[in-house]
Design a protein around this motif. Structure first.
Motif, PDB file in Angstrom:
ATOM      1  N   GLN A 287       0.843  -1.200   0.000  1.00  0.00           N
ATOM      2  CA  GLN A 287       0.000   0.000   0.000  1.00  0.00           C
ATOM      3  C   GLN A 287       0.880   1.253   0.000  1.00  0.00           C
ATOM      4  O   GLN A 287       0.845   2.075   0.920  1.00  0.00           O
ATOM      5  CB  GLN A 287      -0.941  -0.044   1.209  1.00  0.00           C
ATOM      6  CG  GLN A 287      -1.875  -1.242   1.154  1.00  0.00           C
ATOM      7  CD  GLN A 287      -2.618  -1.500   2.445  1.00  0.00           C
ATOM      8  OE1 GLN A 287      -3.757  -1.943   2.436  1.00  0.00           O
ATOM      9  NE2 GLN A 287      -1.990  -1.249   3.583  1.00  0.00           N
ATOM     10  N   VAL A 288       1.669   1.374  -1.050  1.00  0.00           N
ATOM     11  CA  VAL A 288       2.604   2.485  -1.211  1.00  0.00           C
ATOM     12  C   VAL A 288       2.480   2.981  -2.641  1.00  0.00           C
ATOM     13  O   VAL A 288       2.690   2.214  -3.593  1.00  0.00           O
ATOM     14  CB  VAL A 288       4.057   2.044  -0.933  1.00  0.00           C
ATOM     15  CG1 VAL A 288       5.016   3.205  -1.141  1.00  0.00           C
ATOM     16  CG2 VAL A 288       4.194   1.487   0.480  1.00  0.00           C
ATOM     17  N   CYS A 289       2.147   4.248  -2.801  1.00  0.00           N
ATOM     18  CA  CYS A 289       1.917   4.763  -4.154  1.00  0.00           C
ATOM     19  C   CYS A 289       3.176   4.681  -5.010  1.00  0.00           C
ATOM     20  O   CYS A 289       3.098   4.540  -6.235  1.00  0.00           O
ATOM     21  CB  CYS A 289       1.400   6.201  -4.091  1.00  0.00           C
ATOM     22  SG  CYS A 289       2.508   7.350  -3.239  1.00  0.00           S
ATOM     23  N   GLN A 336     -10.819  -3.100   0.178  1.00  0.00           N
ATOM     24  CA  GLN A 336      -9.540  -3.066  -0.511  1.00  0.00           C
ATOM     25  C   GLN A 336      -9.033  -4.481  -0.779  1.00  0.00           C
ATOM     26  O   GLN A 336      -8.482  -4.771  -1.848  1.00  0.00           O
ATOM     27  CB  GLN A 336      -8.512  -2.292   0.327  1.00  0.00           C
ATOM     28  CG  GLN A 336      -7.158  -2.103  -0.331  1.00  0.00           C
ATOM     29  CD  GLN A 336      -7.215  -1.193  -1.548  1.00  0.00           C
ATOM     30  OE1 GLN A 336      -8.181  -0.470  -1.761  1.00  0.00           O
ATOM     31  NE2 GLN A 336      -6.163  -1.240  -2.360  1.00  0.00           N
ATOM     32  N   LEU A 337      -9.236  -5.375   0.168  1.00  0.00           N
ATOM     33  CA  LEU A 337      -8.809  -6.761  -0.001  1.00  0.00           C
ATOM     34  C   LEU A 337      -9.545  -7.423  -1.164  1.00  0.00           C
ATOM     35  O   LEU A 337      -8.955  -8.150  -1.970  1.00  0.00           O
ATOM     36  CB  LEU A 337      -9.052  -7.532   1.297  1.00  0.00           C
ATOM     37  CG  LEU A 337      -8.254  -8.819   1.483  1.00  0.00           C
ATOM     38  CD1 LEU A 337      -6.775  -8.509   1.636  1.00  0.00           C
ATOM     39  CD2 LEU A 337      -8.748  -9.580   2.698  1.00  0.00           C
ATOM     40  N   GLU A 384      -3.426   0.430 -11.105  1.00  0.00           N
ATOM     41  CA  GLU A 384      -2.857   0.363  -9.761  1.00  0.00           C
ATOM     42  C   GLU A 384      -3.666  -0.586  -8.880  1.00  0.00           C
ATOM     43  O   GLU A 384      -4.866  -0.411  -8.697  1.00  0.00           O
ATOM     44  CB  GLU A 384      -2.828   1.762  -9.129  1.00  0.00           C
ATOM     45  CG  GLU A 384      -2.135   1.801  -7.777  1.00  0.00           C
ATOM     46  CD  GLU A 384      -2.053   3.204  -7.214  1.00  0.00           C
ATOM     47  OE1 GLU A 384      -0.990   3.570  -6.689  1.00  0.00           O
ATOM     48  OE2 GLU A 384      -3.057   3.941  -7.302  1.00  0.00           O
ATOM     49  N   VAL A 385      -2.993  -1.587  -8.312  1.00  0.00           N
ATOM     50  CA  VAL A 385      -3.646  -2.566  -7.447  1.00  0.00           C
ATOM     51  C   VAL A 385      -3.657  -2.082  -5.997  1.00  0.00           C
ATOM     52  O   VAL A 385      -4.626  -2.267  -5.269  1.00  0.00           O
ATOM     53  CB  VAL A 385      -2.937  -3.936  -7.542  1.00  0.00           C
ATOM     54  CG1 VAL A 385      -3.570  -4.951  -6.591  1.00  0.00           C
ATOM     55  CG2 VAL A 385      -2.970  -4.441  -8.980  1.00  0.00           C
ATOM     56  N   PHE A 386      -2.594  -1.483  -5.564  1.00  0.00           N
ATOM     57  CA  PHE A 386      -2.402  -0.984  -4.196  1.00  0.00           C
ATOM     58  C   PHE A 386      -2.516  -2.121  -3.173  1.00  0.00           C
ATOM     59  O   PHE A 386      -3.273  -2.082  -2.217  1.00  0.00           O
ATOM     60  CB  PHE A 386      -3.391   0.137  -3.869  1.00  0.00           C
ATOM     61  CG  PHE A 386      -2.744   1.257  -3.074  1.00  0.00           C
ATOM     62  CD1 PHE A 386      -1.698   1.978  -3.612  1.00  0.00           C
ATOM     63  CD2 PHE A 386      -3.170   1.578  -1.798  1.00  0.00           C
ATOM     64  CE1 PHE A 386      -1.090   3.007  -2.891  1.00  0.00           C
ATOM     65  CE2 PHE A 386      -2.566   2.600  -1.074  1.00  0.00           C
ATOM     66  CZ  PHE A 386      -1.533   3.316  -1.625  1.00  0.00           C
TER      67      PHE A 386
END
Length: 487
Positions: A287-289, A336-337, A384-386
């Protein structure tokens, strides 16, 4: 404890807004849940347009006095805020870990000390902010940075306090007043920062904290005619809505958005270093852009790289982020999961192969994943999956590596592993990215510009670039004659 206070590991957190130097409750609340175990942390005041108006009014009322406050005094107060952060590092660390699931050891040793540093850096930069006067046909030009006014700062959930202070600290240093809206999934350390700032002597109304959903309070903030600056970190779709909302008032925007960054591994690279860099992209559960989620490896070393990567990834410990032995904690939210799992399932259905992971764990944990056999135009490569999901593709030439690296709508960052200095110089010049790391990752100095190209953002943060955004730059031109001698 009161009805408006919750307790996290012995730390009391007020659940109300902070507006005009006072706690303000809303009629409605929303539930804050820990991603670690799904436990309910408490009910948080849920702001609406009414609280948005109240907070902007408080910021507007406080602005003239704060803007007129000397640079030295503003810097002194920001240093006092940093002192307060340092005194409460343990409290801030455990609260943030509980609220967003990132590693407690990282919060203690790196993240929260960096929060204090952010305030100190911009306080000190303010005192040396200057542009040398210059002459035009005998006339003197003098450049100054004038405070712009009330600023709305909308901050993300993946590193809530640290990322917010990249905005809050320069905005306050510049002489602006602030209305900050934290992400609704991670509101707690924003409330603690309000307490710390008040104790440090920050005047009432200079910093305001409002909580709630973007659709209920965010739109009211970003469309408000009294707001002079808006800074947002988050997703592209939300940024598009904010941009539309701000357009009616032509409010200047700073947007730090998503990424789909590449890691280019050439055959001449230190392969162990390259593998370490790749596995590091699982930090904070992906979870890092800035994460380099697209691993591009020269074909001649791809098989060996993949073997070493799988061995290294297998040693990564996933579990409770409060445990010192844990390397990766949970993902932030069930929603999110499900999003992460959906990306992986669709990729596999389209022909991708999970070399590592590829499945959910218990609770809100997703196994670190590496997918191969992915097409360049596939969703898993382009969007983007994040989450802790990487893809691996191969290339045969330098030109092909650069073409693959640049072939998305994003341009936030890029990482390059090579043993050839000339190649590093050639490739970095051609990469579309706001930041490029060569044989390293996530080294950031606040003196450097930070931001993205293309759909990864608008504007830059850091050093003078932050003050350029939060201020109205003025050039005063003075003639050499026309003065009366009052001797």
């Amino acid at each position: 404890m009161t009805e408006h206070t919750l307790t996290v590991a012995g730390v009391a957190v007020d659940t109300r807004h902070w507006i005009g130097g006072e706690r303000v409750a809303s009629a409605e609340t929303f539930t804050d849940v820990s991603p670690i175990d799904g436990s309910v942390l408490g009910e948080i005041s849920r702001g609406t347009a009414a609280e948005a108006d109240l907070a902007v009014a408080a910021a507007k009322a406080a602005f003239p006095a704060w803007a007129a406050t000397s640079r030295a005094e503003r810097a002194r107060i920001l240093h006092a805020v940093a002192d307060g952060v340092e005194k409460r590092i343990e409290d801030l660390a455990i609260v943030e870990t509980t609220d967003n699931g990132a590693l407690l050891r990282s919060h203690r040793r790196g993240v929260m000390p960096r929060v204090a540093h952010n305030f100190r850096f911009f306080a000190d930069w303010l005192l040396k902010l200057d542009h040398e006067d210059f002459e035009t046909r005998g006339h003197t030009n003098h450049v100054s940075w004038d405070p712009a006014g009330p600023s709305v700062l909308i901050t993300p959930w993946n590193a809530p306090l640290m990322l917010s202070t990249w905005k809050v600290a320069p905005a306050l240093a510049a002489g602006n007043t602030v209305v900050r809206k934290p992400a609704e999934w991670t509101p707690l350390t924003a409330s603690l920062l309000a307490d710390i700032a008040a104790e440090a002597g920050l005047p009432a109304g200079v910093l305001n904290i409002v909580q709630g959903y973007g659709s209920e309070i965010g739109d009211a903030l970003t469309s408000h005619p009294d707001v002079r600056r808006i800074s947002f970190t988050g997703s592209v779709p939300t940024a598009q809505r904010i941009t539309q909302s701000a357009a009616a008032n032509l409010t200047p925007l700073s947007l730090e958005l998503g990424g789909k960054s590449p890691l280019l591994v050439f055959a001449d690279a230190d392969l162990d270093l390259a593998v370490d860099l790749a596995v590091e992209q699982y930090d904070n559960a992906g979870q890092v852009c800035l994460a380099a989620t697209r691993v591009l490896v020269e074909e001649t070393v791809a098989e060996e790289f993949t073997r070493r990567f799988a061995e290294k990834a297998a040693a990564v410990v996933q579990g409770d982020p409060r445990d010192e032995a844990t390397d990766i904690g949970p993902n932030i939210h069930e929603r999110q999961l499900e999003k992460i799992d959906g990306f992986v399932r669709r990729a596999v259905e389209a022909g991708a192969r999970a070399v590592v992971g590829g499945h959910r764990g218990e609770g809100r944990y997703y196994a670190p994943t590496l997918l191969t056999d992915v097409a360049q135009d596939s969703e898993i490569v382009q969007e983007e999956v994040f989450g802790p999901v990487l893809t691996l593709q191969t290339f045969t030439t330098e030109d092909e590596a650069v073409q693959l690296a640049n072939d998305t709508r994003f341009g936030l960052a890029a990482t390059l592993a090579t043993g050839d200095r000339d190649r590093a110089a050639r490739v970095t010049q051609r990469l579309v990215a706001g930041t490029v790391w060569v044989n390293c990752f996530f080294v950031r100095d606040l003196q450097a510009p930070f931001g993205g190209s293309r759909h990864s953002g608008v504007g830059r943060e850091g050093g003078t670039w932050s003050f350029d955004f939060y201020c109205d730059l003025k050039n005063t031109v003075t003639a050499p004659k026309g003065w009366k001698d009052h001797g």
